[in-house]
Design a protein around this motif. Structure first.
Motif, PDB file in Angstrom:
ATOM      1  N   VAL A 108      49.142  35.148  48.091  1.00  0.00           N
ATOM      2  CA  VAL A 108      49.986  34.965  46.923  1.00  0.00           C
ATOM      3  C   VAL A 108      51.166  34.133  47.400  1.00  0.00           C
TER       4      VAL A 108
ATOM      5  N   PHE B 282      45.217  35.825  43.851  1.00  0.00           N
ATOM      6  CA  PHE B 282      46.012  35.003  44.766  1.00  0.00           C
ATOM      7  C   PHE B 282      46.012  33.581  44.224  1.00  0.00           C
ATOM      8  N   ASN B 283      46.928  32.761  44.735  1.00  0.00           N
ATOM      9  CA  ASN B 283      47.052  31.412  44.194  1.00  0.00           C
ATOM     10  C   ASN B 283      47.074  30.306  45.245  1.00  0.00           C
TER      11      ASN B 283
END
Length: 148
Positions: free
Chosen positions: A37, A87-88
């Motif tokens: 993240v 998550f990114n």
């Protein structure tokens, strides 16, 4: 070859709890792309690429014992399919180890599996040890900056 190699080793360790399976996990973690993240914003270079310049960090969790750990996801593509977008960003495992070691308020890393609802931790001392082991010289190997 499996498309979830890190999660497979995590499952093996959850079932066997051997030192060998944990060491396989650590070695594979270090060499893998890990989901995180991302917090903050990267800066953009003139060529259009992005880089972290101190303004980008990894999210934390206090899951379990209340101690702050960086939150990580094994096998990001499979994790997205199986559990959705939690998550990114993706990051090299070795970089995440460096982040854990550099943060004095961090106890280590919590890694979530992409195939089962299990997680493993990497303590800050273990992360430091993994990074230190790469910096030691290999016997018999001449470094480029050393003359004969």
């Amino acid at each position: 070859m499996s498309e979830t190699p890190l999660s497979d080793v995590m499952t093996e360790h959850a079932e066997t709890s051997t030192q060998e399976s944990y060491e396989r996990f650590l070695g594979l973690f270090r060499a893998s792309t890990i989901g995180i993240v991302a917090i903050g914003t990267p800066s953009q270079d003139p060529d259009g690429s992005f880089r972290a310049d101190g303004n980008l960090g990894a999210g934390r969790t206090t899951h379990g014992d209340g101690r702050a750990r960086l939150l990580a996801y094994a096998d990001p593509e499979a994790a997205l399919r199986n559990f959705g977008p939690r998550f990114n960003a993706g990051l090299a495992g070795e970089v995440l180890l460096q982040m854990a070691v550099a943060d004095p308020d961090c106890e280590g890393i919590l890694v979530n599996s992409a195939i089962r609802e299990i997680s493993l931790t990497i303590s800050q001392p273990t992360a430091r040890s993994l990074l230190t082991s790469t910096m030691t010289a290999v016997p018999g190997r001449r470094r480029w900056w050393k003359r004969r």
